[in-house]
Design a protein around this motif. Structure first.
Motif, PDB file in Angstrom:
ATOM      1  N   GLY A 175      36.315  34.732  39.334  1.00 40.11           N
ATOM      2  CA  GLY A 175      35.254  35.038  40.287  1.00 40.11           C
ATOM      3  C   GLY A 175      34.408  36.243  39.940  1.00 40.11           C
ATOM      4  N   ASN A 176      34.387  36.624  38.664  1.00 41.80           N
ATOM      5  CA  ASN A 176      33.536  37.721  38.212  1.00 41.80           C
ATOM      6  C   ASN A 176      33.871  39.060  38.859  1.00 41.80           C
ATOM      7  OD1 ASN A 176      31.294  35.165  38.618  1.00 41.80           O
ATOM      8  ND2 ASN A 176      31.785  35.954  36.589  1.00 41.80           N
ATOM      9  N   GLN A 177      35.091  39.190  39.361  1.00 41.57           N
ATOM     10  CA  GLN A 177      35.496  40.454  39.948  1.00 41.57           C
ATOM     11  C   GLN A 177      36.115  41.334  38.882  1.00 41.57           C
ATOM     12  OE1 GLN A 177      38.013  39.635  43.294  1.00 41.57           O
ATOM     13  NE2 GLN A 177      36.743  37.931  43.945  1.00 41.57           N
ATOM     14  N   PHE A 178      35.651  42.561  38.811  1.00 41.33           N
ATOM     15  CA  PHE A 178      36.140  43.476  37.782  1.00 41.33           C
ATOM     16  C   PHE A 178      36.879  44.606  38.463  1.00 41.33           C
ATOM     17  CE2 PHE A 178      35.891  44.406  33.329  1.00 41.33           C
ATOM     18  CZ  PHE A 178      36.241  45.735  33.270  1.00 41.33           C
ATOM     19  N   TYR A 179      38.184  44.704  38.190  1.00 44.69           N
ATOM     20  CA  TYR A 179      39.038  45.697  38.824  1.00 44.69           C
ATOM     21  C   TYR A 179      39.534  46.713  37.820  1.00 44.69           C
ATOM     22  CZ  TYR A 179      39.182  42.505  42.780  1.00 44.69           C
ATOM     23  OH  TYR A 179      38.835  41.714  43.835  1.00 44.69           O
ATOM     24  N   PHE A 180      39.623  47.960  38.286  1.00 50.89           N
ATOM     25  CA  PHE A 180      40.148  49.021  37.449  1.00 50.89           C
ATOM     26  C   PHE A 180      41.573  49.359  37.845  1.00 50.89           C
ATOM     27  CE2 PHE A 180      36.819  50.447  34.694  1.00 50.89           C
ATOM     28  CZ  PHE A 180      35.675  49.952  35.281  1.00 50.89           C
ATOM     29  N   GLY A 181      42.323  49.837  36.865  1.00 43.90           N
ATOM     30  CA  GLY A 181      43.682  50.267  37.116  1.00 43.90           C
ATOM     31  C   GLY A 181      43.723  51.588  37.861  1.00 43.90           C
TER      32      GLY A 181
ATOM     33  N   TYR B  85      41.391  37.501  31.806  1.00 39.35           N
ATOM     34  CA  TYR B  85      40.489  36.926  30.811  1.00 39.35           C
ATOM     35  C   TYR B  85      40.068  37.955  29.774  1.00 39.35           C
ATOM     36  CZ  TYR B  85      40.216  33.056  34.058  1.00 39.35           C
ATOM     37  OH  TYR B  85      40.544  32.011  34.875  1.00 39.35           O
ATOM     38  N   SER B  86      40.062  39.190  30.189  1.00 36.25           N
ATOM     39  CA  SER B  86      39.696  40.262  29.274  1.00 36.25           C
ATOM     40  C   SER B  86      40.238  41.571  29.817  1.00 36.25           C
ATOM     41  CB  SER B  86      38.177  40.368  29.125  1.00 36.25           C
ATOM     42  OG  SER B  86      37.583  40.803  30.338  1.00 36.25           O
TER      43      SER B  86
ATOM     44  N   PHE C 212      41.412  54.571  32.181  1.00 37.92           N
ATOM     45  CA  PHE C 212      41.489  53.431  33.085  1.00 37.92           C
ATOM     46  C   PHE C 212      41.438  52.141  32.281  1.00 37.92           C
ATOM     47  CE2 PHE C 212      41.030  55.515  37.108  1.00 37.92           C
ATOM     48  CZ  PHE C 212      40.243  56.633  36.868  1.00 37.92           C
TER      49      PHE C 212
ATOM     50  N   ILE D 167      36.947  46.695  24.402  1.00 36.99           N
ATOM     51  CA  ILE D 167      37.241  45.492  25.166  1.00 36.99           C
ATOM     52  C   ILE D 167      38.106  44.572  24.321  1.00 36.99           C
ATOM     53  CG2 ILE D 167      35.076  44.434  24.383  1.00 36.99           C
ATOM     54  CD1 ILE D 167      35.012  42.826  26.975  1.00 36.99           C
TER      55      ILE D 167
ATOM     56  N   LEU E 175      39.439  40.597  24.182  1.00 35.77           N
ATOM     57  CA  LEU E 175      39.087  39.300  24.771  1.00 35.77           C
ATOM     58  C   LEU E 175      40.147  38.225  24.596  1.00 35.77           C
ATOM     59  CD1 LEU E 175      35.347  39.111  23.746  1.00 35.77           C
ATOM     60  CD2 LEU E 175      36.303  39.793  25.937  1.00 35.77           C
TER      61      LEU E 175
ATOM     62  N   HIS F 260      39.357  45.811  29.511  1.00 31.36           N
ATOM     63  CA  HIS F 260      38.545  46.931  29.025  1.00 31.36           C
ATOM     64  C   HIS F 260      39.370  48.208  29.145  1.00 31.36           C
ATOM     65  CE1 HIS F 260      34.316  45.106  30.046  1.00 31.36           C
ATOM     66  NE2 HIS F 260      35.173  44.145  29.821  1.00 31.36           N
TER      67      HIS F 260
ATOM     68  N   GLU G  50      39.173  41.624  34.240  1.00 33.90           N
ATOM     69  CA  GLU G  50      38.391  40.588  34.909  1.00 33.90           C
ATOM     70  C   GLU G  50      39.268  39.365  35.016  1.00 33.90           C
ATOM     71  OE1 GLU G  50      36.498  37.738  33.236  1.00 33.90           O
ATOM     72  OE2 GLU G  50      35.310  37.209  34.979  1.00 33.90           O
TER      73      GLU G  50
ATOM     74  N   GLN H 210      44.453  45.291  42.082  1.00 33.51           N
ATOM     75  CA  GLN H 210      44.251  46.404  41.174  1.00 33.51           C
ATOM     76  C   GLN H 210      45.386  46.463  40.154  1.00 33.51           C
ATOM     77  OE1 GLN H 210      44.207  50.246  43.136  1.00 33.51           O
ATOM     78  NE2 GLN H 210      42.689  51.040  41.720  1.00 33.51           N
TER      79      GLN H 210
END
Lengths: 109, 114
Positions: free
Chosen positions: A94-100, A29-30, A87, A47, A49, A32, A91, A2
């Motif tokens: 492994g396509n995992q998207f985590y929020f702060g 990688y990006s 927030f 976003i 990039l 948001h 990313e 996180q």
């Protein structure tokens, strides 16, 4: 995994500026940015990039330093409507998207 | 256009009971996510899916199971609810390519486990 945000909370008077930082221990990688009002779902702001890219949205802008694995959100001339919790979302692999962890922003008259 | 719909919006369970949260999206998005939100913890990823028939664990998967039998639906199950699972749960969807677009969120489901 996180991302860590700072500060945790900030109180501003209308018209003042604020900076919210987001830092990750993993390569990004990006990035948001989202804002969440109390009792509501998060709403997308922007976003980023590419490393070093800066994007703007009215008086809200953001930067992304890929090398340092950091992003910052800049709010200028804050308005009452800016109040909420901000927030960053990242990313990595492994396509995992985590929020702060979130930053609570309160704008007072 | 409904976007992302979560049901139920509120639920109270007793410890040990089971339940399923349903997330439905009508945007033909490939990626779907389940998060839980607790005070001071932000949004933490439970499980996610990158397409129909696929699921993967996030950072806090213990005590939860998921299924994505149809592209538009992502189900989150609690087999034996515990008070530590009291939280607000958000589902989100994203079109193919996580770098290319925003996450669209449901309105949230508030779960209380007594």
């Amino acid at each position: 995994q996180q991302p860590v945000q700072s500060p945790q909370a900030v109180i501003l008077r209308e018209g003042e500026d604020a900076v919210i930082n987001c830092s990750s221990s993993k390569a990004l990688y990006s990035v948001h940015w989202y804002r969440q009002k109390h009792g509501e779902a998060p709403v997308f702001l922007m976003i980023l990039l590419k490393g070093g890219e800066q994007k703007g949205h009215d008086k809200i802008s953001a930067s992304f330093n890929e090398k340092k694995q950091q992003s910052s959100l800049y709010l200028t001339a804050s308005q009452l409507s800016y109040s909420g919790t901000y927030f960053c979302g990242t990313e990595n692999t492994g396509n995992q998207f985590y929020f702060g962890t979130g930053t609570s922003l309160t704008v007072i008259p | 256009n409904a976007g992302v719909t979560q049901t139920p919006k509120f639920r109270v369970l007793k410890t040990g009971q089971s339940m399923t949260l349903l997330c439905a999206q009508d945007m033909n998005h490939e990626y779907m996510y389940w998060y839980r939100q607790d005070p001071g913890m932000g949004l933490r990823l439970i499980h996610y899916s990158v397409g129909e028939g696929t699921t993967a664990k996030g950072e806090v998967p213990d005590g939860y199971n998921v299924s994505r039998l149809k592209k538009q639906n992502f189900l989150l199950g609690l087999e034996s609810a515990a008070p530590s699972q009291t939280s607000v749960y958000f589902c989100a969807s994203q079109r193919l390519g996580a770098n290319t677009g925003e996450l669209f969120f449901g309105e949230g489901s508030r779960l209380t486990v007594l």
